[in-house]
Scaffold this active site. Structure first.
Site, PDB file in Angstrom:
ATOM      1  N   ARG A   1      17.106  18.860   5.107  1.00  0.00           N
ATOM      2  CA  ARG A   1      17.733  17.659   4.910  1.00  0.00           C
ATOM      3  C   ARG A   1      18.236  17.482   3.652  1.00  0.00           C
ATOM      4  O   ARG A   1      19.261  16.973   3.292  1.00  0.00           O
ATOM      5  CB  ARG A   1      17.057  16.279   5.680  1.00  0.00           C
ATOM      6  CG  ARG A   1      17.637  15.105   5.142  1.00  0.00           C
ATOM      7  CD  ARG A   1      16.597  13.951   5.540  1.00  0.00           C
ATOM      8  NE  ARG A   1      15.475  13.972   4.665  1.00  0.00           N
ATOM      9  CZ  ARG A   1      14.747  13.060   4.592  1.00  0.00           C
ATOM     10  NH1 ARG A   1      14.447  12.100   5.164  1.00  0.00           N
ATOM     11  NH2 ARG A   1      13.481  13.360   3.695  1.00  0.00           N
TER      12      ARG A   1
ATOM     13  N   TYR B   1      12.990  13.643  20.634  1.00  0.00           N
ATOM     14  CA  TYR B   1      13.116  13.630  19.171  1.00  0.00           C
ATOM     15  C   TYR B   1      14.419  14.094  18.851  1.00  0.00           C
ATOM     16  O   TYR B   1      14.909  15.370  19.005  1.00  0.00           O
ATOM     17  CB  TYR B   1      11.963  14.535  18.599  1.00  0.00           C
ATOM     18  CG  TYR B   1      11.801  14.213  17.030  1.00  0.00           C
ATOM     19  CD1 TYR B   1      10.657  13.748  16.585  1.00  0.00           C
ATOM     20  CD2 TYR B   1      12.905  14.821  16.290  1.00  0.00           C
ATOM     21  CE1 TYR B   1      10.569  13.684  15.353  1.00  0.00           C
ATOM     22  CE2 TYR B   1      12.618  14.872  15.070  1.00  0.00           C
ATOM     23  CZ  TYR B   1      11.459  14.036  14.306  1.00  0.00           C
ATOM     24  OH  TYR B   1      11.416  13.856  12.982  1.00  0.00           O
TER      25      TYR B   1
ATOM     26  N   SER C   1       1.123   7.175  13.929  1.00  0.00           N
ATOM     27  CA  SER C   1       1.660   8.471  13.758  1.00  0.00           C
ATOM     28  C   SER C   1       1.055   9.135  14.999  1.00  0.00           C
ATOM     29  O   SER C   1       0.334   9.020  15.664  1.00  0.00           O
ATOM     30  CB  SER C   1       1.108   9.064  12.554  1.00  0.00           C
ATOM     31  OG  SER C   1       1.363  10.401  12.531  1.00  0.00           O
ATOM     32  N   SER C   2       1.960  10.342  15.174  1.00  0.00           N
ATOM     33  CA  SER C   2       1.593  11.496  16.342  1.00  0.00           C
ATOM     34  C   SER C   2       1.873  12.742  15.636  1.00  0.00           C
ATOM     35  O   SER C   2       2.802  12.879  14.843  1.00  0.00           O
ATOM     36  CB  SER C   2       2.569  11.117  17.444  1.00  0.00           C
ATOM     37  OG  SER C   2       2.244  11.812  18.495  1.00  0.00           O
TER      38      SER C   2
ATOM     39  N   PRO D   1       0.748  -1.213   0.206  1.00  0.00           N
ATOM     40  CA  PRO D   1       0.067  -0.123  -0.083  1.00  0.00           C
ATOM     41  C   PRO D   1       0.885   1.212   0.025  1.00  0.00           C
ATOM     42  O   PRO D   1       1.801   1.307   0.615  1.00  0.00           O
ATOM     43  CB  PRO D   1      -0.901   0.130   1.207  1.00  0.00           C
ATOM     44  CG  PRO D   1      -0.573  -1.496   1.779  1.00  0.00           C
ATOM     45  CD  PRO D   1       0.715  -2.042   1.057  1.00  0.00           C
TER      46      PRO D   1
ATOM     47  N   LEU E   1      -1.391  -6.592   7.131  1.00  0.00           N
ATOM     48  CA  LEU E   1      -2.793  -7.301   7.368  1.00  0.00           C
ATOM     49  C   LEU E   1      -3.667  -6.821   6.460  1.00  0.00           C
ATOM     50  O   LEU E   1      -4.938  -7.249   6.661  1.00  0.00           O
ATOM     51  CB  LEU E   1      -3.242  -7.033   8.997  1.00  0.00           C
ATOM     52  CG  LEU E   1      -2.195  -7.506  10.080  1.00  0.00           C
ATOM     53  CD1 LEU E   1      -2.707  -6.849  11.457  1.00  0.00           C
ATOM     54  CD2 LEU E   1      -2.172  -8.955   9.983  1.00  0.00           C
ATOM     55  N   GLY E   2      -3.361  -6.172   5.615  1.00  0.00           N
ATOM     56  CA  GLY E   2      -4.308  -5.604   4.556  1.00  0.00           C
ATOM     57  C   GLY E   2      -4.031  -3.978   4.440  1.00  0.00           C
ATOM     58  O   GLY E   2      -3.139  -3.358   4.811  1.00  0.00           O
TER      59      GLY E   2
END
Length: 574
Positions: free
Chosen positions: A413, A474, A219-220, A135, A271-272
């Site tokens: 970056r 982070y 995600s956050s 996906p 899983l799909g």
């Protein structure tokens, strides 16, 4: 041709948008001092697309015909650009390999389904053909969750969800919104906002990532202190699995055994294919405000964030940068003029007179949302805690700058990579009692790694995403490389930081998923029985390893594909 837009194949964001330093007078001397890199040297562009050696598609006419039958020939692509765009995510490793033409295995065909029925038909036909399905949302993943296995001999099909991009409906009484999984962050907020709602989920990748991708990688967002991580936001799910569609109804709470919803969260396509997500949404707040604060040192900032997390204050953002990241933030400012310049210089003189060591100053951003009286009360509570820990309020200016620059960091970056420097991130979460230990040892590990490879490197950190029991740290690290084997040097530094996380009580990743980048630390994070549980779930749903194989589990734990039998009912290729 499809109307779905993608990021440029060789870097972050869209063509024509990039970072530059000419209007930031302090950045070049800062970078020279930090990593011994001269920003005035001419950049080295990546290989031209036409110079890439792109292998031919392995998809046979039968499978291509079946896929075209589902989505239409105009949404079935085998051309080189489409396939390269869908090969990797946007990790540093991905970009280095792309720029150097290191593409051992790429998708053979890219398809763009329109709805859940088409996704389900694709899953069924790919599995029946014993091909591999990966996906694809916005392509922003930085943990190796998108790439085909280098030695994969089967046909690889990339399923781009970009046409599943609609808000379906809102249950306004419950604050629940049904949204298709391929909807990008800006489109989610635009469609919700036109009706007075917000999801409140703003990861760094917001502009170029999708709701399904957020779910698949746990995600956050920047405002998770108020709205929660995606695991808190997701209430219902629809997932196209081999031969059937999994439906998780959006209920406020259930006691239905092990959580299937949690199994899909962070599953990275194994899983799909997530087709639809029901999420908790909120009315757009009357007021939104982000204020800047200074702390005299990192320890004071950590202590204040901890006190805020267990107080009556309920901010939407709690973030504090260490002294190194604060220095970097100052260096990326545009040249200030007039009154703002005088105020900035005057504030620093005041801090000096107060006895602050200006090289230890830590910049903090704290956000507030809600009605005016609520915001006023929250500001007061936070100011009291900040003051008690030696900090000061510096006003709206830094907060406005934060809002403007919060999605721009990945462009830096690419800018550094053009000039021969590696820059990347690693993040973790740990209890409050262990945060300082994790921080100290991760910094020490990074610096020892720089010594090991013989370079001058930089490491910096901020705290964000506060919880009652702990917070996220982070880290950003950078060093100049000589171009001989930059990824080997990168692995030394990245591995040292990651190992420091798990050795000192942190997790392998707070919100960047596992993918292939972090799989080596999975057993240390969740124990051998935990790996066994994950392996069992994956093997039960996907015994033939047709669904994005090679992600999450370390290679040694990857289950062997089950022997092929006749397709089960619902998996017929025709």
């Amino acid at each position: 041709m499809t109307s779905v837009k993608h990021m440029k194949w060789w870097g972050w964001g869209v063509e024509g948008v990039s970072f530059h330093h000419e209007d930031k007078p302090n950045l070049a001397p800062f970078v020279l001092k930090a990593v011994d890199l001269d920003l005035h040297q001419p950049p080295k562009p990546p290989l031209a697309f036409d110079d890439l050696s792109i292998p031919d598609s392995r998809a046979d006419e039968d499978l291509l015909s079946q896929l075209s039958e589902v989505v239409g020939a105009e949404h079935t692509h085998t051309d080189p650009m489409e396939r390269i765009i869908h090969t990797y995510g946007k990790s540093l490793r991905d970009l280095v390999r792309l720029r150097n033409g290191d593409i051992p295995r790429i998708p053979d065909v890219v398809v763009y389904p329109l709805d859940e029925d088409e996704v389900q038909a694709i899953v069924n036909r790919v599995v029946a053909a014993d091909a591999v399905l990966i996906p694809f949302g916005g392509g922003s993943n930085i943990s190796g969750s998108l790439e085909p296995r280098p030695a994969e001999s089967r046909v690889v099909v990339s399923v781009d969800l970009g046409r599943l991009n609609r808000l379906i409906e809102i249950d306004e009484e419950s604050g629940l919104a049904r949204i298709q999984a391929g909807t990008l962050g800006p489109d989610i907020e635009e469609q919700l906002g036109s009706r007075g709602w917000t999801l409140g989920h703003f990861p760094d990748s917001f502009t170029h990532s999708t709701l399904g991708g957020w779910v698949a990688t746990r995600s956050s967002g920047m405002q998770s202190d108020k709205y929660g991580d995606i695991a808190d936001i997701v209430k219902g799910l629809r997932v196209a699995m081999p031969g059937e569609t999994l439906v998780i109804r959006p209920l406020p709470s259930t006691s239905t055994g092990p959580s299937v919803r949690e199994m899909i969260l962070g599953s990275e396509g194994r899983l799909g294919v997530i087709t639809e997500v029901t999420v908790q949404v909120h009315r757009i707040p009357e007021q939104r405000l982000v204020l800047g604060y200074f702390f005299p040192n990192w320890e004071a900032g950590l202590k204040a964030m901890h006190e805020i997390s267990v107080s009556d204050a309920t901010p939407s953002i709690t973030r504090v940068s260490d002294a190194r990241e604060t220095a970097f933030s100052f260096a990326t400012r545009k040249k200030s003029k007039g009154l703002s310049s005088l105020v900035s210089k005057g504030l620093m003189k005041v801090l000096e007179r107060k006895g602050w060591d200006l090289e230890q100053v830590c910049l903090s951003f704290i956000g507030f949302e809600g009605g005016k009286s609520h915001v006023s009360r929250q500001k007061s509570l936070v100011k009291e805690i900040v003051t008690r820990n030696g900090g000061i309020v510096v006003g709206k200016g830094p907060g406005q700058l934060y809002d403007q620059k919060k999605f721009d960091t990945p462009y830096i970056r690419d800018f550094l990579l053009d000039r021969g420097a590696m820059a990347d991130v690693s993040e973790t979460a740990a209890p409050w009692s262990k945060l300082q230990q994790v921080y100290d040892n991760a910094v020490t590990a990074a610096n020892k790694a720089y010594d090991k490879i013989g370079v001058k490197g930089w490491v910096m950190c901020h705290l964000s995403h506060s919880y009652h029991s702990g917070a996220c740290l982070y880290f950003t690290f950078a060093f100049r490389h000589e171009g001989i084997d930059p990824l080997a040097d990168y692995d030394v530094v990245k591995s040292a930081i990651q190992q420091a996380f798990v050795d000192n009580g942190g997790t392998l990743s707070h919100h960047h998923a596992v993918g292939t980048e972090h799989a080596a630390w999975l057993e240390q994070d969740i124990s051998a029985p935990g790996v066994h549980l994950i392996k069992g779930v994956l093997n039960a749903i996907d015994p033939g390893q047709n669904l994005n194989p090679g992600k999450i589990l370390p290679p040694s734990a990857e289950p062997a594909p089950a022997p092929r039998h006749e397709p089960a009912e619902g998996l017929s290729a025709h």
